[in-house]
Design an enzyme around this catalytic site. Structure first.
Site, PDB file in Angstrom:
ATOM      1  N   GLU A  39     -17.450 -24.731  57.113  1.00 40.38           N
ATOM      2  CA  GLU A  39     -18.491 -24.680  57.865  1.00 40.38           C
ATOM      3  C   GLU A  39     -19.464 -23.573  57.446  1.00 40.38           C
ATOM      4  OE1 GLU A  39     -17.428 -23.742  61.886  1.00 40.38           O
ATOM      5  OE2 GLU A  39     -19.447 -23.616  62.693  1.00 40.38           O
ATOM      6  N   ARG A 263      -2.327 -20.401  56.099  1.00 39.59           N
ATOM      7  CA  ARG A 263      -3.376 -19.484  55.596  1.00 39.59           C
ATOM      8  C   ARG A 263      -2.921 -18.546  54.949  1.00 39.59           C
ATOM      9  NH1 ARG A 263      -7.521 -20.487  59.537  1.00 39.59           N
ATOM     10  NH2 ARG A 263      -8.580 -18.724  58.714  1.00 39.59           N
ATOM     11  N   LYS A 273     -14.301 -14.839  59.103  1.00 38.43           N
ATOM     12  CA  LYS A 273     -15.610 -14.876  58.813  1.00 38.43           C
ATOM     13  C   LYS A 273     -16.425 -14.117  60.147  1.00 38.43           C
ATOM     14  CE  LYS A 273     -16.001 -19.207  57.723  1.00 38.43           C
ATOM     15  NZ  LYS A 273     -16.591 -20.696  57.567  1.00 38.43           N
TER      16      LYS A 273
HETATM   17  P1  ATP Z   1     -12.588 -18.243  59.488  1.00 32.53           P
HETATM   18  O1  ATP Z   1     -11.386 -18.239  60.389  1.00 32.53           O
HETATM   19  O2  ATP Z   1     -12.498 -17.159  58.519  1.00 32.53           O
HETATM   20  O3  ATP Z   1     -13.965 -18.617  59.987  1.00 32.53           O
HETATM   21  P2  ATP Z   1     -12.615 -20.932  59.006  1.00 32.53           P
HETATM   22  O4  ATP Z   1     -11.220 -21.832  58.952  1.00 32.53           O
HETATM   23  O5  ATP Z   1     -13.165 -21.195  60.086  1.00 32.53           O
HETATM   24  O6  ATP Z   1     -12.334 -19.565  58.713  1.00 32.53           O
HETATM   25  P3  ATP Z   1     -14.069 -22.955  57.510  1.00 32.53           P
HETATM   26  O7  ATP Z   1     -15.127 -22.861  56.856  1.00 32.53           O
HETATM   27  O8  ATP Z   1     -13.714 -23.972  58.742  1.00 32.53           O
HETATM   28  O9  ATP Z   1     -13.669 -21.598  57.923  1.00 32.53           O
HETATM   29  O10 ATP Z   1     -12.783 -23.209  56.279  1.00 32.53           O
HETATM   30  C1  ATP Z   1     -12.986 -24.197  55.235  1.00 32.53           C
HETATM   31  C2  ATP Z   1     -11.471 -24.480  54.881  1.00 32.53           C
HETATM   32  O11 ATP Z   1     -11.079 -23.208  54.416  1.00 32.53           O
HETATM   33  C3  ATP Z   1     -10.740 -24.999  55.730  1.00 32.53           C
HETATM   34  O12 ATP Z   1     -10.204 -26.197  55.394  1.00 32.53           O
HETATM   35  C4  ATP Z   1      -9.760 -23.962  56.203  1.00 32.53           C
HETATM   36  O13 ATP Z   1      -8.575 -24.502  56.500  1.00 32.53           O
HETATM   37  C5  ATP Z   1      -9.773 -23.323  54.872  1.00 32.53           C
HETATM   38  N1  ATP Z   1      -9.537 -21.802  55.140  1.00 32.53           N
HETATM   39  C6  ATP Z   1     -10.133 -21.100  55.779  1.00 32.53           C
HETATM   40  N2  ATP Z   1      -9.345 -19.641  55.895  1.00 32.53           N
HETATM   41  C7  ATP Z   1      -8.329 -19.769  55.085  1.00 32.53           C
HETATM   42  C8  ATP Z   1      -7.264 -19.042  54.779  1.00 32.53           C
HETATM   43  N3  ATP Z   1      -7.196 -17.825  55.248  1.00 32.53           N
HETATM   44  N4  ATP Z   1      -6.277 -19.553  53.838  1.00 32.53           N
HETATM   45  C9  ATP Z   1      -6.327 -20.726  53.316  1.00 32.53           C
HETATM   46  N5  ATP Z   1      -7.390 -21.595  53.639  1.00 32.53           N
HETATM   47  C10 ATP Z   1      -8.370 -21.131  54.517  1.00 32.53           C
HETATM   48 MG    MG Z   2     -12.988 -23.568  60.638  1.00 32.40          MG
END
Ligand code: ATP
Ligand code: MG
Length: 564
Positions: A39, A263, A273
């Site tokens: 995102e 994760r 984020k």
């Molecule tokens: P945050 O919680 O930091 O905002 P998010 O999951 O909302 O992270 P996205 O932009 O939706 O952020 O993530 C893009 C991809 O990266 C998704 O497929 C998510 O599952 C993966 N991802 C995000 N954080 C991690 C992590 N700590 N370890 C592994 N994969 C991750």
């Molecule tokens: Mg997300």
């Protein structure tokens, strides 16, 4: 799908086993097509790097494809700045996407899917307030209650939904919900929200839309539209999978397989984020690319290499169980990478002046120094040696304890690439009693570091020639958080109070060997005995700034304590 030549093929993992068996059964006709779906609401962090290496690495391993897709369904939090930085970061990690897409590309198609659901009696417009909807959701142990709008006629829902799109209603007036089961044991299946009204400008679609689909509604359809085979996501989406499957199946669409993995969490930092944004917005750090940040932009600026990041992601592996990885594993990955590639140089962070009393006034010798003992092709360089030098204050003790073998009154040490010197006298500032200069003698017979009579000295220390040294700012970075597991911070605590106050220590006037005078931003080297460093983007030709990427091995710290 292309990656950097040097990108290692990932180790096998449970996801690859699933793909192997799909390839045997012919489930996707032998195709492998993954996607990385960020995102664009912030900069990518090391957790995303794990997902990037997994998705792109898997495609690479199977000769498949991987898309980069921006999951841009939330207009108020997203920005082109993030879209650009994400592309830069993926490329920096050594990957190239096959297709570049935006969920917003599918808004029209997804809207049509929503109308189809309504027409099939599988979705309805709910005019309850969000408060009411929340209160009717039930709990894990109690079923939810049906909304009073649940049995609204199809024609009425369709009409309202079209008018929602046309902009006739205020934010929050209505939502579109799936009609599944308010008593479903999985809360995500209790008539989940599909669309909400948001009169907000979207960074790509502008004001075309005032209704936006929710993540769960958009995601599976985007996967399906792109022909994704294996939709890899993190564990918290495991209990969203029934909804993912339901939405695709009720419309009889092509069905990708969602697979969840754990994760990445690292000690002494965090992967949220939202919180990283808070650090940026409060000025707690200098920006998204502050070298203390766990963002890809931050670690890049700090001097981490893409190959170290890929090696790290491969080493930690892919599992189904959430865990906390020690940041030491990441640090070791960059150490072992830079050990092979980074030229060595000498730099003195806390200078102590040395005068070689028997060295001829005005004489300068060029000593030959090996650039990288791990890489003979890196060659040698000339390091100027003269009467006045700097060494580290820490390499001298007036009254050394037993285990200290470096310089002390009457003691002889080796200067790296240079001569053996003996400390004759420590000159003190009469006012403070502090040692401000050492008067030493050098043995002219020991150029290169060995005594012809074979006498041994116990330690070798680094140095720079005072007259030739350049002065530079050196920024020493350490863990962002004092606390190892950020998840342990109690709920009521201000999480920012656990930040490490010493995460940045600035050395304003370090003395560096002359050869570094022309180093440009991004240049990486090892300062002998001190760690790996890189030139920061704040650097100016006459005002060089170095970042410490990582200290040398922990073993080195032990040796130093023993006085080696
Ligand atoms: P945050 O919680 O930091 O905002 P998010 O999951 O909302 O992270 P996205 O932009 O939706 O952020 O993530 C893009 C991809 O990266 C998704 O497929 C998510 O599952 C993966 N991802 C995000 N954080 C991690 C992590 N700590 N370890 C592994 N994969 C991750
Ligand atoms: Mg997300």
């Amino acid at each position: 799908m292309s990656t950097e030549e040097t990108a290692p093929v990932a180790h096998s993992n449970f996801i690859h086993e699933i793909i192997d068996s799909d390839n045997v059964s012919g489930k996707f006709g032998g195709r492998v097509h993954t996607r990385f779906p960020p995102e664009p609401n912030g900069y990518l962090h090391i957790g995303h790097a794990k997902s990037i290496c997994l998705n792109f690495g898997t495609a690479r391993k199977y000769g498949g494809k991987c898309n980069l897709r921006f999951d841009d369904t939330n207009p108020t939090k997203e920005d082109v700045e993030y879209v650009d930085s994400i592309q830069e970061d993926v490329r920096w990690l050594g990957f190239n996407w096959d297709g570049l897409y935006y969920a917003s590309d599918y808004f029209e198609q997804i809207y049509q899917f929503a109308e189809q659901l309504i027409q099939k009696g599988l979705a309805y417009v709910d005019s309850s307030t969000l408060e009411e909807i929340r209160s009717q959701r039930g709990t894990l142990t109690e079923p939810g209650q049906n909304s009073r709008f649940r049995d609204r006629p199809v024609a009425e829902s369709l009409d309202l939904f079209r008018r929602m799109r046309a902009g006739e209603f205020q934010d929050g007036a209505h939502v579109l919900r799936a009609k599944i089961d308010m008593a479903h044991p999985n809360m995500n299946m209790r008539d989940p929200l599909l669309y909400r009204i948001r009169h907000a400008e979207h960074h790509r679609t502008g004001n075309t839309w005032c209704i936006y689909p929710l993540y769960d509604f958009t995601h599976g359809y985007s996967d399906s539209i792109e022909g994704i085979t294996h939709s890899i996501c993190t564990l918290e989406f495991e209990n969203h999978r029934p909804l993912y499957d339901w939405l695709i199946d009720v419309l009889d669409l092509y069905h990708p397989q969602q697979i969840e993995f754990a994760r990445l969490n690292l000690t002494h930092t965090m992967m949220s984020k939202r919180k990283l944004l808070e650090l940026v917005e409060t000025g707690t750090v200098s920006g998204w690319d502050d070298p203390r940040m766990p963002t890809i932009a931050g670690i890049r600026r700090r001097g981490y290499t893409p190959s170290a990041m890929r090696a790290f992601c491969d080493e930690i592996g892919v599992t189904k169980f959430n865990s906390l990885n020690d940041v030491v594993v990441l640090e070791n990955a960059v150490r072992s990478d830079l050990n092979k590639t980074a030229p060595r140089a000498m730099a003195v962070l806390k200078p102590l002046k040395i005068v070689l009393t028997n060295y001829p006034e005005g004489q300068v010798e060029d000593l030959e120094a090996i650039n990288n003992p791990e890489d003979p092709a890196a060659g040698t360089r000339q390091v100027p040696f003269s009467k006045v030098l700097y060494i580290e204050q820490d390499d001298f003790m007036e009254n050394p304890p037993k285990q200290f073998f470096r310089l002390a009154p009457g003691r002889e040490v080796r200067l790296r690439w240079g001569y053996l010197i003996t400390c004759q006298e420590a000159v003190k500032d009469p006012a403070t009693g502090e040692v401000i200069e050492l008067r030493c003698t050098y043995d002219p017979e020991t150029r290169g570091g060995n005594a012809p009579d074979g006498r041994k000295v116990k330690s070798t220390i680094h140095w720079v020639s005072a007259e030739h040294a350049i002065t530079a700012e050196v920024r020493l970075y350490d863990h962002l958080f004092e606390i190892a597991n950020v998840a342990d911070i109690p709920d009521g605590d201000d999480w920012k109070s656990h930040l490490n106050p010493k995460s940045l220590v600035v050395v304003p006037k370090a003395k560096l060997e002359r050869s570094l005078a022309t180093a440009v931003p991004g240049y990486k080297c090892q300062f002998e005995r001190l760690g790996y460093f890189c030139v920061d983007k704040d650097s100016q030709p006459q005002a060089i700034v170095f970042n410490r990427t990582v200290t040398l091995k922990d073993e080195w710290a032990k040796i130093q304590k023993k006085g080696g």
